[in-house]
Design an enzyme around this catalytic site. Sequence first.
Site, mmCIF file in Angstrom:
data_model
loop_
_atom_site.group_PDB
_atom_site.id
_atom_site.type_symbol
_atom_site.label_atom_id
_atom_site.label_comp_id
_atom_site.label_asym_id
_atom_site.label_seq_id
_atom_site.Cartn_x
_atom_site.Cartn_y
_atom_site.Cartn_z
ATOM 1 N N HIS A 47 -9.217 8.724 -3.012
ATOM 2 C CA HIS A 47 -9.014 9.617 -1.854
ATOM 3 C C HIS A 47 -9.689 10.977 -2.033
ATOM 4 O O HIS A 47 -9.703 11.782 -1.098
ATOM 5 C CB HIS A 47 -7.520 9.847 -1.600
ATOM 6 C CG HIS A 47 -6.776 8.606 -1.210
ATOM 7 N ND1 HIS A 47 -7.136 7.829 -0.136
ATOM 8 C CD2 HIS A 47 -5.693 7.991 -1.766
ATOM 9 C CE1 HIS A 47 -6.305 6.791 -0.039
ATOM 10 N NE2 HIS A 47 -5.426 6.867 -1.016
ATOM 11 N N ASP A 54 -1.458 -1.828 -4.978
ATOM 12 C CA ASP A 54 -0.358 -1.503 -4.071
ATOM 13 C C ASP A 54 -0.336 -2.362 -2.812
ATOM 14 O O ASP A 54 0.470 -2.129 -1.916
ATOM 15 C CB ASP A 54 -0.360 0.002 -3.705
ATOM 16 C CG ASP A 54 -1.744 0.544 -3.446
ATOM 17 O OD1 ASP A 54 -2.710 -0.243 -3.380
ATOM 18 O OD2 ASP A 54 -1.874 1.781 -3.303
ATOM 19 N N HIS A 95 -4.671 1.180 0.470
ATOM 20 C CA HIS A 95 -5.114 2.331 1.278
ATOM 21 C C HIS A 95 -6.635 2.385 1.340
ATOM 22 O O HIS A 95 -7.316 1.974 0.404
ATOM 23 C CB HIS A 95 -4.601 3.637 0.651
ATOM 24 C CG HIS A 95 -3.117 3.691 0.489
ATOM 25 N ND1 HIS A 95 -2.491 3.411 -0.717
ATOM 26 C CD2 HIS A 95 -2.143 3.972 1.373
ATOM 27 C CE1 HIS A 95 -1.177 3.524 -0.560
ATOM 28 N NE2 HIS A 95 -0.936 3.859 0.702
ATOM 29 N N ASP A 118 -7.538 -1.570 -2.973
ATOM 30 C CA ASP A 118 -6.278 -0.820 -2.849
ATOM 31 C C ASP A 118 -5.754 -0.996 -1.414
ATOM 32 O O ASP A 118 -6.534 -1.176 -0.482
ATOM 33 C CB ASP A 118 -6.584 0.656 -3.129
ATOM 34 C CG ASP A 118 -5.334 1.509 -3.271
ATOM 35 O OD1 ASP A 118 -4.931 1.790 -4.411
ATOM 36 O OD2 ASP A 118 -4.770 1.909 -2.220
#
Length: 309
Positions: free
Chosen positions: A125, A246, A164, A162
Amino acid sequence: MRTLFLSHPRYREHLAPENHPEQPGRIAAIERRLEGESFQHLIRDTARPVTDAEILRVHPVSYVDHIRIQAPHDGLMSISNDTILSNGTYEAARLAAGAACLAVDEVMGGIVDNAFSAARPPGHHASARQAMGFCFFNHAAIAARHAQAVHGAERVAIVDFDVHHGNGTQNIFYSDETVFYASIHQAQLFPGTGEASETGIANNILNVPLAAGANGTAVMAALTEAILPAATAFRPDLLVLSAGFDAHYRDPLGDLNLVETDYAILTRALMEVADGVCGGRIVSLLEGGYDLDALGLSAAAHVSALMGH
Ligand SMILES: [Zn+2]
């Protein structure tokens, strides 16, 4: 298969408030699952700090200094929402970025076939000038730039599984046709980016958002129908993985439904691509994964597959 595993005890000195999902125990949860006999041939080493030359290929010096100066002497300081600095954060983040470069050196140098870096804080991120989503420095981007600058890689592919979207990695390479970035993630989850319409300057960005509830079959379909053919066509010299775990059904931050064995299946599929285009060279970097048991089991399944099991 010669597989390198990188970690460092200092990662646990990047502290977080109680109940923060990105907690110091995450790396130990992985290491515990790698103690068994089936991992006895794993080549284990410790991370080294990133050099200034390596980190400055991605982040401006003003930003790196900002992170260093902001870190509090005692206690915790929020730099943006849930992204928290403690006294040990800067050094841990420099080790995590350095591990990515060390992994590139070993894989590109032919010392090992592939590598997995179990590091925290995570990286995908982080943009060039922006910490967010528990991330400070973008390790996948630093790895890609390192492969290009030092090892003569012309093109690098980054595949991010991931839960995200890796908005930071996408931002860094949006206008760079020498790096292909592909992400499978849950739609409309943090950070809100990653729509299929975000394609980069030269179709070098490929996003496959999945609806909440999607399982391993849906992830494999996204991989085999979209991401693997595009990554193969890109003909990278190195495959970097943003390996977040995740999307596991037990993870508290996402609503996808993978099980640990799905990570072995998707890893083997990615290895097949790497075998076909770049001599099997894979550098895999830990991103998310916040249920400690699920994280340990999933990462172990990933590493086991990298080892050729
Ligand atoms: Zn994540």
